[in-house]
Every structure is written in structure tokens, then in C-alpha cells.
Design an enzyme around this catalytic site. Structure first.
Site, PDB file in Angstrom:
ATOM      1  N   HIS A 131     -88.773  -7.551  42.460  1.00  0.00           N
ATOM      2  CA  HIS A 131     -87.403  -8.052  42.395  1.00  0.00           C
ATOM      3  C   HIS A 131     -87.384  -9.576  42.410  1.00  0.00           C
ATOM      4  O   HIS A 131     -88.405 -10.247  42.555  1.00  0.00           O
ATOM      5  CB  HIS A 131     -86.526  -7.476  43.517  1.00  0.00           C
ATOM      6  CG  HIS A 131     -86.700  -8.103  44.866  1.00  0.00           C
ATOM      7  ND1 HIS A 131     -85.824  -7.915  45.902  1.00  0.00           N
ATOM      8  CD2 HIS A 131     -87.659  -8.926  45.361  1.00  0.00           C
ATOM      9  CE1 HIS A 131     -86.229  -8.593  46.960  1.00  0.00           C
ATOM     10  NE2 HIS A 131     -87.331  -9.202  46.674  1.00  0.00           N
ATOM     11  N   CYS A 147     -88.304 -15.321  47.762  1.00  0.00           N
ATOM     12  CA  CYS A 147     -87.761 -14.124  47.108  1.00  0.00           C
ATOM     13  C   CYS A 147     -86.973 -14.482  45.858  1.00  0.00           C
ATOM     14  O   CYS A 147     -86.515 -13.604  45.136  1.00  0.00           O
ATOM     15  CB  CYS A 147     -86.910 -13.304  48.082  1.00  0.00           C
ATOM     16  SG  CYS A 147     -87.876 -12.005  48.906  1.00  0.00           S
ATOM     17  N   HIS A 158     -91.719 -10.934  42.181  1.00  0.00           N
ATOM     18  CA  HIS A 158     -92.729 -10.609  43.198  1.00  0.00           C
ATOM     19  C   HIS A 158     -92.394  -9.199  43.657  1.00  0.00           C
ATOM     20  O   HIS A 158     -91.323  -8.672  43.347  1.00  0.00           O
ATOM     21  CB  HIS A 158     -92.670 -11.593  44.370  1.00  0.00           C
ATOM     22  CG  HIS A 158     -91.391 -11.487  45.119  1.00  0.00           C
ATOM     23  ND1 HIS A 158     -90.240 -12.088  44.680  1.00  0.00           N
ATOM     24  CD2 HIS A 158     -91.053 -10.801  46.230  1.00  0.00           C
ATOM     25  CE1 HIS A 158     -89.253 -11.784  45.506  1.00  0.00           C
ATOM     26  NE2 HIS A 158     -89.716 -10.999  46.454  1.00  0.00           N
ATOM     27  N   HIS A 204     -92.529  -5.843  46.678  1.00  0.00           N
ATOM     28  CA  HIS A 204     -92.578  -5.404  48.075  1.00  0.00           C
ATOM     29  C   HIS A 204     -93.018  -3.944  48.117  1.00  0.00           C
ATOM     30  O   HIS A 204     -92.727  -3.182  47.194  1.00  0.00           O
ATOM     31  CB  HIS A 204     -91.203  -5.498  48.741  1.00  0.00           C
ATOM     32  CG  HIS A 204     -90.719  -6.901  48.905  1.00  0.00           C
ATOM     33  ND1 HIS A 204     -91.173  -7.747  49.889  1.00  0.00           N
ATOM     34  CD2 HIS A 204     -89.803  -7.611  48.204  1.00  0.00           C
ATOM     35  CE1 HIS A 204     -90.562  -8.911  49.798  1.00  0.00           C
ATOM     36  NE2 HIS A 204     -89.717  -8.870  48.773  1.00  0.00           N
ATOM     37  N   ASP A 257     -89.507   3.402  42.112  1.00  0.00           N
ATOM     38  CA  ASP A 257     -90.936   3.171  42.337  1.00  0.00           C
ATOM     39  C   ASP A 257     -91.613   2.535  41.119  1.00  0.00           C
ATOM     40  O   ASP A 257     -91.490   3.040  39.999  1.00  0.00           O
ATOM     41  CB  ASP A 257     -91.622   4.496  42.688  1.00  0.00           C
ATOM     42  CG  ASP A 257     -93.023   4.289  43.244  1.00  0.00           C
ATOM     43  OD1 ASP A 257     -93.263   3.230  43.864  1.00  0.00           O
ATOM     44  OD2 ASP A 257     -93.866   5.179  43.059  1.00  0.00           O
ATOM     45  N   HIS A 258     -92.293   1.407  41.366  1.00  0.00           N
ATOM     46  CA  HIS A 258     -93.002   0.652  40.330  1.00  0.00           C
ATOM     47  C   HIS A 258     -92.068   0.117  39.246  1.00  0.00           C
ATOM     48  O   HIS A 258     -92.470  -0.070  38.092  1.00  0.00           O
ATOM     49  CB  HIS A 258     -94.160   1.460  39.731  1.00  0.00           C
ATOM     50  CG  HIS A 258     -95.300   1.582  40.689  1.00  0.00           C
ATOM     51  ND1 HIS A 258     -95.255   2.398  41.794  1.00  0.00           N
ATOM     52  CD2 HIS A 258     -96.496   0.946  40.741  1.00  0.00           C
ATOM     53  CE1 HIS A 258     -96.392   2.273  42.464  1.00  0.00           C
ATOM     54  NE2 HIS A 258     -97.152   1.389  41.855  1.00  0.00           N
ATOM     55  N   GLU A 274     -88.403  -3.725  54.174  1.00  0.00           N
ATOM     56  CA  GLU A 274     -88.882  -4.526  53.044  1.00  0.00           C
ATOM     57  C   GLU A 274     -90.302  -5.012  53.306  1.00  0.00           C
ATOM     58  O   GLU A 274     -91.113  -5.159  52.394  1.00  0.00           O
ATOM     59  CB  GLU A 274     -87.960  -5.720  52.800  1.00  0.00           C
ATOM     60  CG  GLU A 274     -88.265  -6.447  51.501  1.00  0.00           C
ATOM     61  CD  GLU A 274     -87.423  -7.696  51.329  1.00  0.00           C
ATOM     62  OE1 GLU A 274     -86.639  -7.736  50.365  1.00  0.00           O
ATOM     63  OE2 GLU A 274     -87.540  -8.625  52.154  1.00  0.00           O
TER      64      GLU A 274
HETATM   65 NI    NI Z   1     -88.479 -10.291  48.019  1.00  0.00          NI
END
Ligand code: NI
Length: 138
Positions: A16, A35, A41, A43, A81-82, A127
Site C-alpha cells: 500500500h 508509509c 511497501h 505489510h 492477499d498479495h 499492521e
Molecule cells: Ni504502511
């Protein structure tokens, strides 16, 4: 009849960027820090879904946890997911994917997916191993 809360934990990994298009790059960086990296990047999220209901005297369950896992997998994990949460998830479109916003969106995906007599009680979304948010629908 005893009312009991039952929790299933599921996992997903996603990319995200926290970002507002109506703010400058500098402002986004100032408020959202790392972020807001323009090149994304990821999580490793943990999602705890808690339901509340009466214990069925026949089965001894509030609900079958396999069914809960299936509902969360179908409605949430399979879509996230992914994936890139900013670009690839129709039900997150237009949303800044903070953990808070994700928890509320996940709640809305799940609240009508439960069997009769069982209600969604709490969503906890981790997170990182040190940061989580909690939402109870209020
Ligand atoms: Ni983040």
C-alpha cells in the site's frame, strides 16, 4: 444460554501507500512518513475476527470455525492477499488504506456473512507485530 465470543485469526500480505491526492508530496510525506513512499511497501497483516453468539447445546459451538474461516477467506483475504490495496481491490477504491480504514471496510464486507444468531463483535487488524487497530462497528 451462555453467550460466548469466538475468534479466528487469518493472515494476509499486501502492498500500500498512504496518500491523499489533494495534498502535496511534502505534506503526504510529513503526515504519513515511510508509509507514503511513492514506490509502495508491504505489510504482513494479521486479522482477528471475533463473533458473538449463544453456544449451541447440540454442537457446543457458537459457530463452526471452519465456516468462519471460509467466510473471511472468501470475502476478504482472497481479495487482499498479495495485492496492492490502493490499486487492485474494488471495495477499497478511493480509500486511503490506513489500518483504521481497512478495519472498517473489512467489517462491512463481513457483517452480513454470518449465520443466523451470530453477530460480528470485533475486528482486530495488526499492521505490524506492534501496531493494531480494533473496530466493533460503533
Ligand atoms: Ni504502511
Amino acid at each position: 444460554m451462555a453467550r460466548v465470543r469466538v475468534t479466528r485469526r487469518l493472515h494476509f500480505s499486501a502492498a500500500h501507500r498512504l496518500f491523499r491526492s489533494d495534498w502535496s508530496e511534502e505534506r503526504n510525506r510529513e503526515i504519513f512518513g515511510d508509509c507514503s513512499n511513492p514506490r509502495w511497501h508491504g505489510h504482513n497483516y494479521e486479522l482477528d475476527v471475533t463473533v458473538d453468539g449463544e453456544v449451541d447445546p447440540e454442537t457446543g459451538f457458537v459457530m463452526d470455525l471452519a465456516r468462519l474461516k471460509e467466510a473471511v477467506s472468501d470475502r476478504v483475504i482472497g481479495d487482499l492477499d498479495h495485492r496492492n490495496l490502493n490499486l487492485e481491490v474494488p471495495w477499497l477504491e478511493g480509500l486511503n488504506p490506513t489500518t483504521e480504514n481497512l478495519a472498517v471496510a473489512i467489517w462491512e464486507r463481513l457483517e452480513d456473512s454470518l449465520p443466523k444468531g451470530v453477530r460480528l463483535a470485533r475486528i482486530v487488524l495488526w499492521e505490524t507485530p506492534r501496531n493494531y487497530v480494533e473496530y466493533t462497528g460503533e
